[in-house]
Design a protein around this motif. Structure first.
Motif, PDB file in Angstrom:
ATOM      1  N   ILE A  93       0.820  -1.211   0.000  1.00 15.47           N
ATOM      2  CA  ILE A  93       0.000   0.000   0.000  1.00 15.47           C
ATOM      3  C   ILE A  93       0.853   1.260   0.000  1.00 15.47           C
ATOM      4  N   ILE A  94       1.745   1.368   0.945  1.00 18.32           N
ATOM      5  CA  ILE A  94       2.483   2.615   1.146  1.00 18.32           C
ATOM      6  C   ILE A  94       3.420   2.937  -0.011  1.00 18.32           C
ATOM      7  N   VAL A  95       4.201   1.970  -0.464  1.00 18.74           N
ATOM      8  CA  VAL A  95       5.164   2.248  -1.535  1.00 18.74           C
ATOM      9  C   VAL A  95       4.474   2.755  -2.800  1.00 18.74           C
ATOM     10  N   PRO A  96       3.478   2.039  -3.338  1.00 18.48           N
ATOM     11  CA  PRO A  96       2.829   2.575  -4.549  1.00 18.48           C
ATOM     12  C   PRO A  96       2.134   3.915  -4.311  1.00 18.48           C
ATOM     13  N   ALA A  97       1.520   4.089  -3.154  1.00 20.74           N
ATOM     14  CA  ALA A  97       0.823   5.355  -2.878  1.00 20.74           C
ATOM     15  C   ALA A  97       1.803   6.522  -2.843  1.00 20.74           C
ATOM     16  N   LEU A  98       2.942   6.331  -2.225  1.00 23.71           N
ATOM     17  CA  LEU A  98       3.934   7.415  -2.177  1.00 23.71           C
ATOM     18  C   LEU A  98       4.483   7.730  -3.566  1.00 23.71           C
ATOM     19  N   VAL A  99       4.681   6.702  -4.381  1.00 20.74           N
ATOM     20  CA  VAL A  99       5.198   6.914  -5.736  1.00 20.74           C
ATOM     21  C   VAL A  99       4.151   7.613  -6.611  1.00 20.74           C
ATOM     22  N   PHE A 100       2.915   7.096  -6.622  1.00 22.87           N
ATOM     23  CA  PHE A 100       1.904   7.609  -7.545  1.00 22.87           C
ATOM     24  C   PHE A 100       1.229   8.889  -7.091  1.00 22.87           C
ATOM     25  N   PHE A 101       0.974   9.036  -5.792  1.00 21.16           N
ATOM     26  CA  PHE A 101       0.235  10.208  -5.323  1.00 21.16           C
ATOM     27  C   PHE A 101       1.121  11.358  -4.858  1.00 21.16           C
ATOM     28  N   LEU A 102       2.327  11.031  -4.383  1.00 17.82           N
ATOM     29  CA  LEU A 102       3.187  12.091  -3.868  1.00 17.82           C
ATOM     30  C   LEU A 102       4.476  12.275  -4.673  1.00 17.82           C
ATOM     31  N   GLY A 103       4.654  11.489  -5.717  1.00 23.94           N
ATOM     32  CA  GLY A 103       5.798  11.658  -6.595  1.00 23.94           C
ATOM     33  C   GLY A 103       7.126  11.239  -5.985  1.00 23.94           C
ATOM     34  N   PHE A 104       7.103  10.396  -4.960  1.00 28.60           N
ATOM     35  CA  PHE A 104       8.346   9.914  -4.369  1.00 28.60           C
ATOM     36  C   PHE A 104       9.067   9.043  -5.398  1.00 28.60           C
ATOM     37  N   SER A 105      10.392   9.001  -5.324  1.00 28.85           N
ATOM     38  CA  SER A 105      11.134   8.041  -6.122  1.00 28.85           C
ATOM     39  C   SER A 105      10.916   6.658  -5.503  1.00 28.85           C
ATOM     40  N   GLN A 106      11.230   5.613  -6.242  1.00 27.00           N
ATOM     41  CA  GLN A 106      11.087   4.255  -5.709  1.00 27.00           C
ATOM     42  C   GLN A 106      11.947   4.092  -4.453  1.00 27.00           C
ATOM     43  N   TYR A 107      13.151   4.651  -4.482  1.00 29.12           N
ATOM     44  CA  TYR A 107      14.039   4.579  -3.313  1.00 29.12           C
ATOM     45  C   TYR A 107      13.423   5.291  -2.105  1.00 29.12           C
ATOM     46  N   GLN A 108      12.905   6.508  -2.325  1.00 31.67           N
ATOM     47  CA  GLN A 108      12.300   7.269  -1.232  1.00 31.67           C
ATOM     48  C   GLN A 108      11.095   6.534  -0.648  1.00 31.67           C
TER      49      GLN A 108
END
Length: 131
Positions: free
Chosen positions: A30-45
């Motif tokens: 849940i958290i990893v994809p949400a941070l990438v798609f909704f907040l523009g985090f890099s995969q590493y972040q």
């Protein structure tokens, strides 16, 4: 950090917490994809943030509920924790030498495979070819 970002982060955490307590998922799924798609985090972040969250005792109340009902084997948890620590160390080392594009693809394959098995599509496909 804007109020909107704080609200979005809180919503991601709330949904991950609910799903973690409900079906035992949260961090990676849940958290990893949400941070990438909704907040523009890099995969590493996103991966680092998810791991940072897991290091804190965020799921303690869910654990207590399951433990009180007799659904947690402390010996299994202890053994798995030690293995998780070792695996996490080497997995993070490997992750940081791979490109983010490769990591995203590995992540997607793991999610797809998990869904495939959980939905028992492998049995359905096997039965299709069996006929």
């Amino acid at each position: 950090m804007t109020f909107q970002i704080i609200l979005l982060i809180s919503l991601i955490g709330l949904i991950a917490g609910i799903l973690s307590g409900l079906v035992g998922v949260g961090g990676g799924i849940i958290i990893v994809p949400a941070l990438v798609f909704f907040l523009g985090f890099s995969q590493y972040q996103a991966q680092g943030t998810s791991l940072g969250l897991l290091l804190l005792p965020v799921g303690i109340f869910a654990v207590i509920n399951y433990y009180n009902k007799g659904y947690i084997d402390i010996k299994v948890v202890a053994i798995m924790s030690i293995a998780f620590i070792i695996g996490g160390y080497f997995g993070s080392k490997l992750s940081l030498i791979l490109s983010q594009d490769v990591l995203r693809k590995i992540f997607a394959i793991v999610l797809f495979y998990t869904a495939f098995k959980m939905l028992e599509w492998d049995k359905w496909i096997f039965n299709l070819f069996k006929k």
